[in-house]
Design a protein around this motif. Structure first.
Motif, PDB file in Angstrom:
ATOM      1  N   ASP A   1      50.051  44.554  44.479  1.00  0.00           N
ATOM      2  CA  ASP A   1      48.948  45.269  45.124  1.00  0.00           C
ATOM      3  C   ASP A   1      47.604  44.584  44.909  1.00  0.00           C
ATOM      4  N   ILE A   2      47.571  43.567  44.053  1.00  0.00           N
ATOM      5  CA  ILE A   2      46.299  42.985  43.612  1.00  0.00           C
ATOM      6  C   ILE A   2      46.245  41.505  43.960  1.00  0.00           C
ATOM      7  N   ALA A   3      45.091  41.053  44.434  1.00  0.00           N
ATOM      8  CA  ALA A   3      44.864  39.633  44.705  1.00  0.00           C
ATOM      9  C   ALA A   3      43.571  39.211  44.014  1.00  0.00           C
ATOM     10  N   VAL A   4      43.404  37.920  43.819  1.00  0.00           N
ATOM     11  CA  VAL A   4      42.180  37.377  43.231  1.00  0.00           C
ATOM     12  C   VAL A   4      41.452  36.586  44.309  1.00  0.00           C
ATOM     13  N   VAL A   5      40.176  36.892  44.496  1.00  0.00           N
ATOM     14  CA  VAL A   5      39.366  36.195  45.499  1.00  0.00           C
ATOM     15  C   VAL A   5      38.105  35.638  44.835  1.00  0.00           C
ATOM     16  N   GLN A   6      37.575  34.578  45.420  1.00  0.00           N
ATOM     17  CA  GLN A   6      36.344  33.961  44.933  1.00  0.00           C
ATOM     18  C   GLN A   6      35.185  34.431  45.807  1.00  0.00           C
ATOM     19  N   VAL A   7      34.210  35.076  45.204  1.00  0.00           N
ATOM     20  CA  VAL A   7      33.084  35.614  45.962  1.00  0.00           C
ATOM     21  C   VAL A   7      31.777  35.299  45.253  1.00  0.00           C
ATOM     22  N   ARG A   8      30.696  35.391  46.003  1.00  0.00           N
ATOM     23  CA  ARG A   8      29.360  35.232  45.436  1.00  0.00           C
ATOM     24  C   ARG A   8      28.774  36.624  45.283  1.00  0.00           C
ATOM     25  N   LEU A   9      28.654  37.104  44.072  1.00  0.00           N
ATOM     26  CA  LEU A   9      28.208  38.462  43.809  1.00  0.00           C
ATOM     27  C   LEU A   9      26.699  38.515  43.654  1.00  0.00           C
ATOM     28  N   ALA A  10      26.094  39.501  44.293  1.00  0.00           N
ATOM     29  CA  ALA A  10      24.667  39.741  44.144  1.00  0.00           C
ATOM     30  C   ALA A  10      24.481  40.941  43.229  1.00  0.00           C
ATOM     31  N   THR A  11      23.392  41.656  43.407  1.00  0.00           N
ATOM     32  CA  THR A  11      23.144  42.849  42.599  1.00  0.00           C
ATOM     33  C   THR A  11      24.246  43.875  42.835  1.00  0.00           C
ATOM     34  N   GLY A  12      24.742  44.484  41.780  1.00  0.00           N
ATOM     35  CA  GLY A  12      25.813  45.464  41.895  1.00  0.00           C
ATOM     36  C   GLY A  12      27.192  44.883  41.720  1.00  0.00           C
ATOM     37  N   GLY A  13      27.264  43.573  41.475  1.00  0.00           N
ATOM     38  CA  GLY A  13      28.563  42.940  41.323  1.00  0.00           C
ATOM     39  C   GLY A  13      29.331  43.433  40.118  1.00  0.00           C
ATOM     40  N   SER A  14      28.631  43.985  39.131  1.00  0.00           N
ATOM     41  CA  SER A  14      29.298  44.463  37.928  1.00  0.00           C
ATOM     42  C   SER A  14      30.155  45.691  38.184  1.00  0.00           C
ATOM     43  N   SER A  15      30.018  46.318  39.361  1.00  0.00           N
ATOM     44  CA  SER A  15      30.829  47.493  39.669  1.00  0.00           C
ATOM     45  C   SER A  15      32.248  47.110  40.086  1.00  0.00           C
ATOM     46  N   TYR A  16      32.485  45.816  40.313  1.00  0.00           N
ATOM     47  CA  TYR A  16      33.816  45.352  40.688  1.00  0.00           C
ATOM     48  C   TYR A  16      34.524  44.732  39.485  1.00  0.00           C
ATOM     49  N   LEU A  17      35.839  44.700  39.552  1.00  0.00           N
ATOM     50  CA  LEU A  17      36.631  44.189  38.437  1.00  0.00           C
ATOM     51  C   LEU A  17      36.716  42.667  38.492  1.00  0.00           C
ATOM     52  N   ALA A  18      36.137  42.011  37.514  1.00  0.00           N
ATOM     53  CA  ALA A  18      36.204  40.553  37.442  1.00  0.00           C
ATOM     54  C   ALA A  18      37.610  40.134  37.034  1.00  0.00           C
ATOM     55  N   ALA A  19      38.051  39.002  37.583  1.00  0.00           N
ATOM     56  CA  ALA A  19      39.397  38.519  37.290  1.00  0.00           C
ATOM     57  C   ALA A  19      39.535  38.034  35.852  1.00  0.00           C
ATOM     58  N   SER A  20      38.408  37.925  35.149  1.00  0.00           N
ATOM     59  CA  SER A  20      38.472  37.551  33.734  1.00  0.00           C
ATOM     60  C   SER A  20      38.971  38.717  32.879  1.00  0.00           C
ATOM     61  N   ALA A  21      38.936  39.940  33.436  1.00  0.00           N
ATOM     62  CA  ALA A  21      39.451  41.119  32.730  1.00  0.00           C
ATOM     63  C   ALA A  21      40.965  41.210  32.923  1.00  0.00           C
ATOM     64  N   ALA A  22      41.590  42.073  32.145  1.00  0.00           N
ATOM     65  CA  ALA A  22      43.036  42.245  32.234  1.00  0.00           C
ATOM     66  C   ALA A  22      43.425  42.773  33.616  1.00  0.00           C
ATOM     67  N   VAL A  23      44.572  42.336  34.113  1.00  0.00           N
ATOM     68  CA  VAL A  23      45.056  42.805  35.417  1.00  0.00           C
ATOM     69  C   VAL A  23      45.319  44.318  35.325  1.00  0.00           C
ATOM     70  N   PRO A  24      44.744  45.118  36.253  1.00  0.00           N
ATOM     71  CA  PRO A  24      44.870  46.582  36.152  1.00  0.00           C
ATOM     72  C   PRO A  24      46.211  47.132  36.624  1.00  0.00           C
ATOM     73  N   VAL A  25      47.296  46.476  36.262  1.00  0.00           N
ATOM     74  CA  VAL A  25      48.630  46.978  36.619  1.00  0.00           C
ATOM     75  C   VAL A  25      48.894  48.270  35.843  1.00  0.00           C
ATOM     76  N   GLY A  26      49.412  49.275  36.541  1.00  0.00           N
ATOM     77  CA  GLY A  26      49.684  50.560  35.909  1.00  0.00           C
ATOM     78  C   GLY A  26      48.584  51.576  36.111  1.00  0.00           C
ATOM     79  N   TYR A  27      47.397  51.127  36.522  1.00  0.00           N
ATOM     80  CA  TYR A  27      46.317  52.064  36.811  1.00  0.00           C
ATOM     81  C   TYR A  27      46.608  52.793  38.125  1.00  0.00           C
ATOM     82  N   VAL A  28      45.991  53.949  38.294  1.00  0.00           N
ATOM     83  CA  VAL A  28      46.225  54.773  39.476  1.00  0.00           C
ATOM     84  C   VAL A  28      44.968  54.781  40.347  1.00  0.00           C
TER      85      VAL A  28
END
Length: 220
Positions: A66-93
């Motif tokens: 269900d999850i893919a990794v994409v390369q994007v240029r984040l502006a203000t508010g980018g911290s609201s998204y899950l960075a791929a450096s964090a653990a893969v959110p498998v099992g979350y609902v």
């Protein structure tokens, strides 16, 4: 004998206004070069973040598919998204609809295996009363046309729920109360379960797909 007298040489004087124009021109060139260098530099700063591989619906437990990794240029508010450096959110609902290829917001996920305020409700829908290609992740408006005695005027359909997510649609048909219908599983907020069941028992159900441009993001 005639004496030749030479006139004194005159010095070329540059007007002050010309000096000012040269200075301003040089300043503009420097600013343009600096701005261009900054744009080129920022263009190479892409951040890997998680995104939805396909449309996700409330109550769905994430798997690696269900999850893919994409390369994007984040502006203000980018911290609201899950960075791929964090653990893969498998099992979350998933707790709200997330569109296909949309960046995965941290607020759209809940830990655990069950979304407390959502329920899976199976709704019988007769052929011709739903889109033929209706499937997982689609959003639909649920209408009911009340049953009436033979010979009486059929009332107008009533909207039961709007923008309800489809979890899945079973192939073939099943018998419901002696009638053959398709079984469609809807993700319904627990406060709306009774209304959906009452509609099923009261009349004929129609599922109307919500166009992608009007789907928006809803909470179950």
């Amino acid at each position: 004998m005639t004496e030749v007298v030479s006139s004194p040489a005159t010095r070329l004087v540059v007007p002050r206004w010309l000096d000012a124009r040269v200075a301003v021109g040089l300043l503009l060139v420097l600013v343009s070069v600096a701005a261009g260098a900054r744009i080129v530099s920022s263009a190479g700063h892409l951040t890997p973040v998680y995104a939805a591989a396909h449309q996700l619906v409330p109550g769905e437990q994430l798997t690696s598919d269900d999850i893919a990794v994409v390369q994007v240029r984040l502006a203000t508010g980018g911290s609201s998204y899950l960075a791929a450096s964090a653990a893969v959110p498998v099992g979350y609902v998933v707790n709200r609809v997330v569109g296909a290829h949309e960046l995965l917001p941290a607020a759209a996920l809940s830990p655990g295996t069950v979304l407390a305020d959502s329920r899976m409700v199976t709704v019988p829908v007769q052929a011709g009363h739903l889109p033929a290609d209706l499937g997982h992740g689609d959003l639909v408006d649920v209408y009911v046309t009340p049953k009436v005695a033979s010979g009486r005027e059929v009332p107008l359909p009533t909207l039961v729920l709007a923008k309800v997510a489809v979890d899945n649609r079973e192939g073939g048909s099943r018998g419901f109360g002696g009638e053959s219908a398709l079984a469609v599983v809807l993700v319904v907020h627990d406060r709306d379960v009774a209304a959906v069941i009452h509609a099923v028992e009261s009349g004929v159900i129609d599922l109307v797909r919500v166009p992608a441009g009007n789907a928006g993001l809803t909470t179950p």
